[in-house]
Design a protein around this motif. Structure first.
Motif, PDB file in Angstrom:
ATOM      1  N   PHE A  71      10.860  -0.712  45.461  1.00 26.25           N
ATOM      2  CA  PHE A  71      12.260  -0.653  45.896  1.00 26.25           C
ATOM      3  C   PHE A  71      12.931   0.619  45.357  1.00 26.25           C
ATOM      4  N   ILE A  72      13.522   1.424  46.289  1.00 30.35           N
ATOM      5  CA  ILE A  72      14.181   2.674  45.878  1.00 30.35           C
ATOM      6  C   ILE A  72      15.601   2.784  46.464  1.00 30.35           C
ATOM      7  N   GLY A  73      16.111   1.711  47.044  1.00 35.29           N
ATOM      8  CA  GLY A  73      17.488   1.723  47.550  1.00 35.29           C
ATOM      9  C   GLY A  73      17.678   2.655  48.744  1.00 35.29           C
ATOM     10  N   LEU A  74      18.669   3.522  48.672  1.00 30.81           N
ATOM     11  CA  LEU A  74      19.026   4.414  49.780  1.00 30.81           C
ATOM     12  C   LEU A  74      18.319   5.766  49.718  1.00 30.81           C
ATOM     13  N   LYS A  75      17.329   5.885  48.860  1.00 29.94           N
ATOM     14  CA  LYS A  75      16.671   7.188  48.683  1.00 29.94           C
ATOM     15  C   LYS A  75      15.968   7.660  49.961  1.00 29.94           C
ATOM     16  N   ASN A  76      15.402   6.717  50.731  1.00 30.73           N
ATOM     17  CA  ASN A  76      14.745   7.106  51.988  1.00 30.73           C
ATOM     18  C   ASN A  76      15.735   7.745  52.960  1.00 30.73           C
ATOM     19  N   PHE A  77      16.932   7.162  53.052  1.00 32.35           N
ATOM     20  CA  PHE A  77      17.968   7.724  53.922  1.00 32.35           C
ATOM     21  C   PHE A  77      18.373   9.117  53.440  1.00 32.35           C
ATOM     22  N   GLN A  78      18.461   9.264  52.112  1.00 33.84           N
ATOM     23  CA  GLN A  78      18.805  10.573  51.548  1.00 33.84           C
ATOM     24  C   GLN A  78      17.727  11.612  51.867  1.00 33.84           C
ATOM     25  N   LEU A  79      16.469  11.210  51.754  1.00 33.80           N
ATOM     26  CA  LEU A  79      15.361  12.134  52.041  1.00 33.80           C
ATOM     27  C   LEU A  79      15.362  12.571  53.501  1.00 33.80           C
ATOM     28  N   VAL A  80      15.645  11.631  54.399  1.00 31.24           N
ATOM     29  CA  VAL A  80      15.663  11.967  55.830  1.00 31.24           C
ATOM     30  C   VAL A  80      16.835  12.885  56.152  1.00 31.24           C
ATOM     31  N   LEU A  81      18.023  12.533  55.646  1.00 32.42           N
ATOM     32  CA  LEU A  81      19.230  13.302  55.974  1.00 32.42           C
ATOM     33  C   LEU A  81      19.237  14.696  55.351  1.00 32.42           C
ATOM     34  N   THR A  82      18.452  14.909  54.311  1.00 33.80           N
ATOM     35  CA  THR A  82      18.379  16.243  53.690  1.00 33.80           C
ATOM     36  C   THR A  82      17.128  17.014  54.115  1.00 33.80           C
ATOM     37  N   SER A  83      16.379  16.457  55.055  1.00 38.18           N
ATOM     38  CA  SER A  83      15.143  17.100  55.513  1.00 38.18           C
ATOM     39  C   SER A  83      15.453  18.085  56.652  1.00 38.18           C
ATOM     40  N   SER A  84      15.095  19.331  56.476  1.00 41.40           N
ATOM     41  CA  SER A  84      15.294  20.328  57.529  1.00 41.40           C
ATOM     42  C   SER A  84      14.401  20.031  58.736  1.00 41.40           C
ATOM     43  N   THR A  85      13.245  19.428  58.487  1.00 45.14           N
ATOM     44  CA  THR A  85      12.346  19.063  59.589  1.00 45.14           C
ATOM     45  C   THR A  85      12.997  18.026  60.487  1.00 45.14           C
ATOM     46  N   PHE A  86      13.659  17.037  59.885  1.00 45.47           N
ATOM     47  CA  PHE A  86      14.322  16.011  60.681  1.00 45.47           C
ATOM     48  C   PHE A  86      15.436  16.603  61.529  1.00 45.47           C
ATOM     49  N   TRP A  87      16.258  17.465  60.946  1.00 44.69           N
ATOM     50  CA  TRP A  87      17.360  18.047  61.707  1.00 44.69           C
ATOM     51  C   TRP A  87      16.851  18.996  62.782  1.00 44.69           C
ATOM     52  N   ASN A  88      15.684  19.586  62.569  1.00 36.91           N
ATOM     53  CA  ASN A  88      15.065  20.375  63.626  1.00 36.91           C
ATOM     54  C   ASN A  88      14.667  19.483  64.803  1.00 36.91           C
ATOM     55  N   THR A  89      14.181  18.276  64.509  1.00 33.17           N
ATOM     56  CA  THR A  89      13.834  17.342  65.580  1.00 33.17           C
ATOM     57  C   THR A  89      15.078  16.860  66.311  1.00 33.17           C
ATOM     58  N   VAL A  90      16.184  16.695  65.577  1.00 30.53           N
ATOM     59  CA  VAL A  90      17.449  16.307  66.232  1.00 30.53           C
ATOM     60  C   VAL A  90      17.877  17.391  67.215  1.00 30.53           C
ATOM     61  N   PHE A 278       2.811   6.703  60.949  1.00 32.22           N
ATOM     62  CA  PHE A 278       1.421   6.408  61.294  1.00 32.22           C
ATOM     63  C   PHE A 278       0.458   7.551  60.994  1.00 32.22           C
ATOM     64  N   THR A 279       0.985   8.707  60.587  1.00 29.63           N
ATOM     65  CA  THR A 279       0.112   9.797  60.142  1.00 29.63           C
ATOM     66  C   THR A 279       0.197   9.979  58.629  1.00 29.63           C
ATOM     67  N   GLY A 280       1.426   9.965  58.102  1.00 24.10           N
ATOM     68  CA  GLY A 280       1.609  10.120  56.658  1.00 24.10           C
ATOM     69  C   GLY A 280       1.698   8.827  55.897  1.00 24.10           C
ATOM     70  N   PHE A 281       1.734   7.680  56.618  1.00 22.18           N
ATOM     71  CA  PHE A 281       1.835   6.355  55.993  1.00 22.18           C
ATOM     72  C   PHE A 281       3.030   6.263  55.044  1.00 22.18           C
ATOM     73  N   GLU A 282       4.145   6.865  55.451  1.00 22.26           N
ATOM     74  CA  GLU A 282       5.404   6.762  54.707  1.00 22.26           C
ATOM     75  C   GLU A 282       6.339   5.848  55.503  1.00 22.26           C
ATOM     76  N   PHE A 283       6.037   4.542  55.439  1.00 20.26           N
ATOM     77  CA  PHE A 283       6.735   3.591  56.307  1.00 20.26           C
ATOM     78  C   PHE A 283       8.199   3.422  55.934  1.00 20.26           C
ATOM     79  N   GLY A 284       8.541   3.625  54.685  1.00 21.09           N
ATOM     80  CA  GLY A 284       9.940   3.543  54.274  1.00 21.09           C
ATOM     81  C   GLY A 284      10.769   4.652  54.887  1.00 21.09           C
ATOM     82  N   ILE A 285      10.250   5.885  54.823  1.00 21.37           N
ATOM     83  CA  ILE A 285      10.952   7.030  55.414  1.00 21.37           C
ATOM     84  C   ILE A 285      11.031   6.881  56.935  1.00 21.37           C
ATOM     85  N   ALA A 286       9.937   6.421  57.558  1.00 16.04           N
ATOM     86  CA  ALA A 286       9.928   6.227  59.006  1.00 16.04           C
ATOM     87  C   ALA A 286      10.961   5.176  59.431  1.00 16.04           C
ATOM     88  N   SER A 287      11.074   4.098  58.653  1.00 15.46           N
ATOM     89  CA  SER A 287      12.046   3.048  58.965  1.00 15.46           C
ATOM     90  C   SER A 287      13.472   3.556  58.813  1.00 15.46           C
TER      91      SER A 287
END
Length: 312
Positions: A71-90, A278-287
């Motif tokens: 359990f890491i709380g909201l850290k997954n959301f923080q990692l996604v929202l601060t990821s330049s790769t994610f915003w590139n996909t947006v 399904f490639t990096g097996f980071e299901f928390g970040i994917a969710s």
């Protein structure tokens, strides 16, 4: 004698009540049988829709590889929202969806108007234009890999034959998005034409007759009668186009894999979720990314609805 009469009268009074009770029991049995028939569908919805939604929401608060969870709380959301790769996909997702809609809806409306003006052979044109829409998007993407091939592709051959510059399409980050847009326009155009044509044929002919009597030209009728009566259809196509465009995954996965090659230029939000899950097996970040994408789609749909209601 009086008691016997009273018993007989009571028996006759109870007969209708027994019949009513019997009818009610039979009705309940029939209603219960309907619920039994619905039970497999309800179980399927719970297992394959409700449970994944709840489970992905739970996983978004955990660091998980499918077996070990922390359990890491909201850290997954923080990692996604601060990821330049994610915003590139947006950016990629919105870019492709915007130009798909901006090209397809006006083009589909023009083709639908042309088909509507034809007296014979409308069904033939409907079938021809709608065929791409019923084609599997995976098969269409594989075909477009050959159609837009930089050396052997039909499009580059046609451009070269008339003296225009050719493009690398899916081999270059600067043109790969436009290749996906061409595929999306080709695949969605038939649906737009059919929807626009249905609305065009529902517009009252009396309005056009009154306009002709007043001396309105064909162009004026098209501008001041046809287009205003199509506003509801345009709003529907705009909203459904954005919802579908923001969820784009299949064609970009076939064309560029989960990382949207070349150089992540066609990786969408859906592909980012697939890559992390399904490639990096980071299901928390994917969710977490899934729910962020859901919020983006929800907000954008709400804005579209508000804008559409203002224009109706």
């Amino acid at each position: 004698m009086n008691k016997a009469k009273q018993k007989a009268q009571a028996g006759t009074m109870q007969l209708p009540n027994k019949k009513v009770d019997t009818i009610r029991k039979e009705k309940r049995k029939v209603e219960f049988s309907w619920y039994v028939f619905l039970l497999p569908s309800l179980i399927g919805i719970l297992l394959f829709m409700v449970y994944p939604i709840v489970e992905s929401f739970r996983l978004s608060f955990f660091q998980s590889n499918g077996t070990i969870e922390n359990f890491i709380g909201l850290k997954n959301f923080q990692l996604v929202l601060t990821s330049s790769t994610f915003w590139n996909t947006v950016w990629n997702t919105f870019f492709i969806a915007f130009f798909q809609i901006a090209i397809t809806i006006p083009l589909g409306f023009i083709f639908a108007s042309m088909i509507n003006s034809v007296r014979r052979g409308q069904n033939f044109f409907k079938v021809i234009y709608f065929l791409p829409n019923v084609t599997s998007i995976v098969a269409a993407a594989m075909i477009f890999q050959f159609v837009l091939h930089p050396e052997m592709g039909v499009v580059n051959y046609a451009l070269d034959s008339i003296g225009l510059p050719t493009f690398k399409w899916f081999s270059s980050p600067s043109t790969s998005k436009w290749g996906v847009i061409l595929l999306a326009v080709w695949h969605w155009l038939g649906f737009v034409i059919i929807i626009c044509l249905a609305n065009l044929q529902a517009i009252s002919s009396e309005m056009y007759e009154a306009a002709r009597i007043d001396g309105a030209s064909k162009i004026q009728q098209w501008l001041f009668i046809t287009i205003p009566n199509m506003s509801g259809t345009f709003a529907f196509l705009l909203i459904t186009g954005w919802i579908g465009g923001l969820q784009r995954f299949n064609e970009v996965y076939v064309l560029g894999g989960p990382n949207g090659s070349p150089a992540r230029s066609i990786q969408t939000m859906g592909a980012f979720i697939y890559e992390r899950g399904f490639t990096g097996f980071e299901f928390g970040i994917a969710s977490a990314a899934t729910y962020i994408m859901f919020i983006i789609i929800l907000l954008f749909t709400f804005i579209n609805l508000k804008v559409s209601k203002m224009n109706l």
